[in-house]
Design a protein around this motif. Structure first.
Motif, PDB file in Angstrom:
ATOM      1  N   UNK A  55      66.633 -17.528  13.010  1.00 41.41           N
ATOM      2  CA  UNK A  55      66.605 -17.031  14.394  1.00 41.41           C
ATOM      3  C   UNK A  55      67.450 -15.768  14.523  1.00 41.41           C
ATOM      4  N   UNK A  56      68.634 -15.766  13.896  1.00 44.85           N
ATOM      5  CA  UNK A  56      69.492 -14.582  13.939  1.00 44.85           C
ATOM      6  C   UNK A  56      68.817 -13.390  13.263  1.00 44.85           C
ATOM      7  N   UNK A  57      68.163 -13.642  12.134  1.00 50.66           N
ATOM      8  CA  UNK A  57      67.437 -12.559  11.461  1.00 50.66           C
ATOM      9  C   UNK A  57      66.343 -11.996  12.358  1.00 50.66           C
ATOM     10  N   UNK A  58      65.634 -12.893  13.030  1.00 52.20           N
ATOM     11  CA  UNK A  58      64.566 -12.466  13.932  1.00 52.20           C
ATOM     12  C   UNK A  58      65.139 -11.609  15.070  1.00 52.20           C
ATOM     13  N   UNK A  59      66.273 -12.025  15.620  1.00 43.85           N
ATOM     14  CA  UNK A  59      66.917 -11.265  16.699  1.00 43.85           C
ATOM     15  C   UNK A  59      67.366  -9.888  16.211  1.00 43.85           C
ATOM     16  N   UNK A  60      67.893  -9.832  14.990  1.00 42.58           N
ATOM     17  CA  UNK A  60      68.333  -8.548  14.434  1.00 42.58           C
ATOM     18  C   UNK A  60      67.155  -7.600  14.261  1.00 42.58           C
ATOM     19  N   UNK A  61      66.034  -8.120  13.759  1.00 44.63           N
ATOM     20  CA  UNK A  61      64.851  -7.274  13.580  1.00 44.63           C
ATOM     21  C   UNK A  61      64.355  -6.737  14.931  1.00 44.63           C
ATOM     22  N   UNK A  62      64.336  -7.606  15.937  1.00 43.43           N
ATOM     23  CA  UNK A  62      63.885  -7.172  17.269  1.00 43.43           C
ATOM     24  C   UNK A  62      64.844  -6.130  17.844  1.00 43.43           C
ATOM     25  N   UNK A  63      66.140  -6.374  17.707  1.00 42.07           N
ATOM     26  CA  UNK A  63      67.141  -5.445  18.235  1.00 42.07           C
ATOM     27  C   UNK A  63      67.045  -4.084  17.548  1.00 42.07           C
ATOM     28  N   UNK A  64      66.822  -4.090  16.235  1.00 42.73           N
ATOM     29  CA  UNK A  64      66.754  -2.825  15.498  1.00 42.73           C
ATOM     30  C   UNK A  64      65.508  -2.019  15.851  1.00 42.73           C
ATOM     31  N   UNK A  65      64.435  -2.708  16.255  1.00 46.98           N
ATOM     32  CA  UNK A  65      63.256  -1.979  16.735  1.00 46.98           C
ATOM     33  C   UNK A  65      63.622  -1.147  17.961  1.00 46.98           C
ATOM     34  N   UNK A  66      64.406  -1.764  18.844  1.00 50.20           N
ATOM     35  CA  UNK A  66      64.849  -1.057  20.052  1.00 50.20           C
ATOM     36  C   UNK A  66      65.912  -0.007  19.717  1.00 50.20           C
ATOM     37  N   UNK A  67      66.887  -0.387  18.884  1.00 50.43           N
ATOM     38  CA  UNK A  67      68.025   0.496  18.597  1.00 50.43           C
ATOM     39  C   UNK A  67      67.587   1.776  17.897  1.00 50.43           C
ATOM     40  N   UNK A  68      66.717   1.645  16.905  1.00 47.73           N
ATOM     41  CA  UNK A  68      66.312   2.809  16.113  1.00 47.73           C
ATOM     42  C   UNK A  68      64.978   3.402  16.568  1.00 47.73           C
ATOM     43  N   UNK A  69      64.500   2.940  17.740  1.00 43.59           N
ATOM     44  CA  UNK A  69      63.265   3.483  18.335  1.00 43.59           C
ATOM     45  C   UNK A  69      62.116   3.499  17.321  1.00 43.59           C
ATOM     46  N   UNK A  70      61.890   2.342  16.723  1.00 42.42           N
ATOM     47  CA  UNK A  70      60.870   2.242  15.677  1.00 42.42           C
ATOM     48  C   UNK A  70      59.450   2.277  16.229  1.00 42.42           C
ATOM     49  N   UNK A  71      59.320   2.269  17.562  1.00 43.74           N
ATOM     50  CA  UNK A  71      57.984   2.311  18.152  1.00 43.74           C
ATOM     51  C   UNK A  71      57.354   3.695  18.048  1.00 43.74           C
ATOM     52  N   UNK A  72      58.123   4.689  17.637  1.00 45.01           N
ATOM     53  CA  UNK A  72      57.576   6.035  17.490  1.00 45.01           C
ATOM     54  C   UNK A  72      56.644   6.093  16.285  1.00 45.01           C
ATOM     55  N   UNK A  73      55.628   6.949  16.380  1.00 41.55           N
ATOM     56  CA  UNK A  73      54.605   7.033  15.343  1.00 41.55           C
ATOM     57  C   UNK A  73      55.191   7.446  14.002  1.00 41.55           C
ATOM     58  N   UNK A  74      56.266   8.240  14.033  1.00 44.31           N
ATOM     59  CA  UNK A  74      56.881   8.683  12.783  1.00 44.31           C
ATOM     60  C   UNK A  74      57.501   7.524  12.001  1.00 44.31           C
ATOM     61  N   UNK A  75      57.826   6.454  12.700  1.00 44.09           N
ATOM     62  CA  UNK A  75      58.499   5.315  12.056  1.00 44.09           C
ATOM     63  C   UNK A  75      57.588   4.091  11.980  1.00 44.09           C
ATOM     64  N   UNK A  76      56.286   4.327  12.000  1.00 40.53           N
ATOM     65  CA  UNK A  76      55.326   3.221  11.997  1.00 40.53           C
ATOM     66  C   UNK A  76      55.476   2.293  10.787  1.00 40.53           C
ATOM     67  N   UNK A  77      55.659   2.795   9.555  1.00 39.88           N
ATOM     68  CA  UNK A  77      55.808   1.869   8.413  1.00 39.88           C
ATOM     69  C   UNK A  77      56.995   0.925   8.567  1.00 39.88           C
ATOM     70  N   UNK A  78      58.119   1.458   9.070  1.00 38.50           N
ATOM     71  CA  UNK A  78      59.311   0.618   9.249  1.00 38.50           C
ATOM     72  C   UNK A  78      59.087  -0.384  10.376  1.00 38.50           C
TER      73      UNK A  78
END
Length: 458
Positions: A55-78
């Motif tokens: 659960x903690x790992x899942x929360x970290x992955x979700x948080x890092x999507x927001x923190x590092x703005x991974x929703x941008x097209x340039x960061x699609x693989x990550x």
């Protein structure tokens, strides 16, 4: 406070959790090898702390999507890589908590619309001649884990509790001698099904069933009535008995319904069933002990519970194991009628399966099976169709998946593994797809690190 919050959602802490997870899974592998799959599940795979880690790992992955703005097209693989882990973890949780697994036996020419659960349950029912209370508690018990539980129940005006007392895997009898309040026993030796010998004990004035025969000691009931007169042991059998003395190999036949001397070191045979009178024990206390610390799902378990009804309690022994729908134990206590059982339960299918033919092929010149398959017919109300289930050819119908698992010893019946986990499977496979896409986009995306490095090399 923010310092600790940021650390627990950081990449560094995720690495720590991943290392811890890998270490735990490695330890679980050794436990499974030495103590069985059930013990590994109870201690590690199904533990609350391993779930917390995921659960903690899942929360970290979700948080890092927001923190590092991974929703941008340039960061699609990550982004796809993070989503894959999130979906796989969520899918695993859905599989565990809402999925169903079990096995289904079908004989040739027979229909079946039920399968036996993989999970073991404590099943209980209370009745007061007017209304009833029905409940089930899933259990995961092993010889090494902390098995304690208590189930409080409020039924009308009755205060009921079911409390764990003991769990014994593969229980065998053992006599503790020189007990002040002990009883007298006779010890009989019987052959084991898989070879070797085992001791069985009959308490004075008691009766027990072995090898489809009822043996009694100083009791007028049973197929073989054993009694002690002064220092001489005698018996009366409902069947003819052949014997062979081990000292001189002499043998003979003893007629049914007559009194005969019951000698030690003599092999007796009744209807093809062998036994030996080994010993007479005084001041003994009969207890149960585990014959094997490794949890083998093919061997029976003993669950001892304390049942309390309105401050009146009793200890109950329940026998069962995974894959066995155990017979119920009935009793009445403090005005309530009660049924209890420990073991797997039956799940009903919304359709039936008929085994038309079971086929088994062997390697040339060998008895080892090379392949086996089940020719079945699915019957769903007015809809019918044939299907062949074999290795890597799964029947997938109405959310249920049927795998060829094993077969009966006489090769006239099949054993199918059954899985109902449409949602969990979909989410998990979506995670696998996301992981595959992340690898592909790492290679083809012009924004990926891989692409940037390849440009520098040109």
């Amino acid at each position: 406070m923010n310092k600790y919050f940021n650390y627990f959602l950081s990449v560094n802490f995720a690495v720590v959790l991943l290392c811890f997870f890998a270490f735990a899974i490695g330890i679980a592998t050794f436990i499974e090898n030495d103590y069985g799959t059930t013990t590994a599940k109870a201690l590690i795979f199904n533990s609350w702390w391993l779930e917390l880690c995921l659960i903690l790992l899942c929360c970290i992955f979700i948080y890092n999507i927001y923190k590092y703005k991974l929703h941008k097209i340039q960061k699609l693989p990550v982004l796809l890589l993070h989503l894959s882990f999130i979906l796989i973890i969520i899918g695993a949780g859905l599989t565990r908590y809402i999925g169903k697994e079990g096995s289904m036996r079908i004989r040739e020419g027979s229909l079946n619309n039920q399968f036996v659960s993989e999970t073991v349950f404590l099943d209980f029912k209370f009745h007061d001649n007017k209304t009833e209370y029905v409940g089930q508690k899933p259990l995961l018990l092993s010889s090494l884990s902390n098995n304690k539980f208590i189930i409080p129940i409020k039924f009308n005006q009755n205060e009921i509790s079911i409390e764990y007392v003991d769990f014994i895997h593969d229980p065998v009898d053992e006599i503790l001698l020189n007990q002040q309040d002990g009883d007298d026993f006779i010890e009989l030796i019987f052959p084991k099904e898989n070879g070797g010998m085992k001791s069985e004990y009959i308490i004075k004035n008691g009766i027990r069933r072995f090898q489809d025969l009822d043996f009694s000691f100083n009791n007028q009931s049973g197929d073989i009535k054993i009694f002690k007169t002064d220092s001489v042991f005698q018996f009366v059998s409902s069947y003819d008995v052949s014997f062979m003395k081990m000292s001189d190999q002499s043998n003979g036949l003893l007629n049914a319904n007559q009194t005969h001397i019951f000698n030690q070191k003599t092999l007796y045979t009744i209807n093809g069933k062998n036994f030996v009178f080994k010993n007479y024990l005084t001041k003994g206390l009969l207890i149960k002990k585990s014959n094997s610390i490794k949890n083998d799902n093919s061997k029976i378990d003993l669950l001892k519970i304390k049942l309390n009804v309105n401050d009146l309690d009793t200890i109950i022994d329940l026998y069962g194991y995974k894959g066995l729908v155990s017979p119920k134990t009935y009793l009445s206590l403090n005005g309530l009628f009660i049924s209890l059982s420990y073991g797997s339960i039956n799940y009903s299918l919304p359709f039936a399966i008929k085994l038309k033919d079971f086929q088994l092929d062997r390697y040339p010149g060998s008895d080892s099976p090379s392949s086996f398959a089940s020719e079945i017919e699915v019957i769903d109300k007015d809809k019918k169709f044939d299907y062949r289930i074999f290795m890597n050819n799964v029947l997938n119908y109405r959310g249920y998946r049927f795998f060829q698992s094993s077969y009966d010893n006489d090769e006239k019946g099949t054993i199918l593994s059954v899985n109902k986990d449409r949602v969990g499977t979909f989410v998990t496979y979506s995670g696998y797809l996301s992981l595959l896409l992340s690898v592909i986009f790492v290679v083809i995306s012009r924004f990926s690190r891989f692409n940037l490095l390849s440009k520098k090399l040109k």
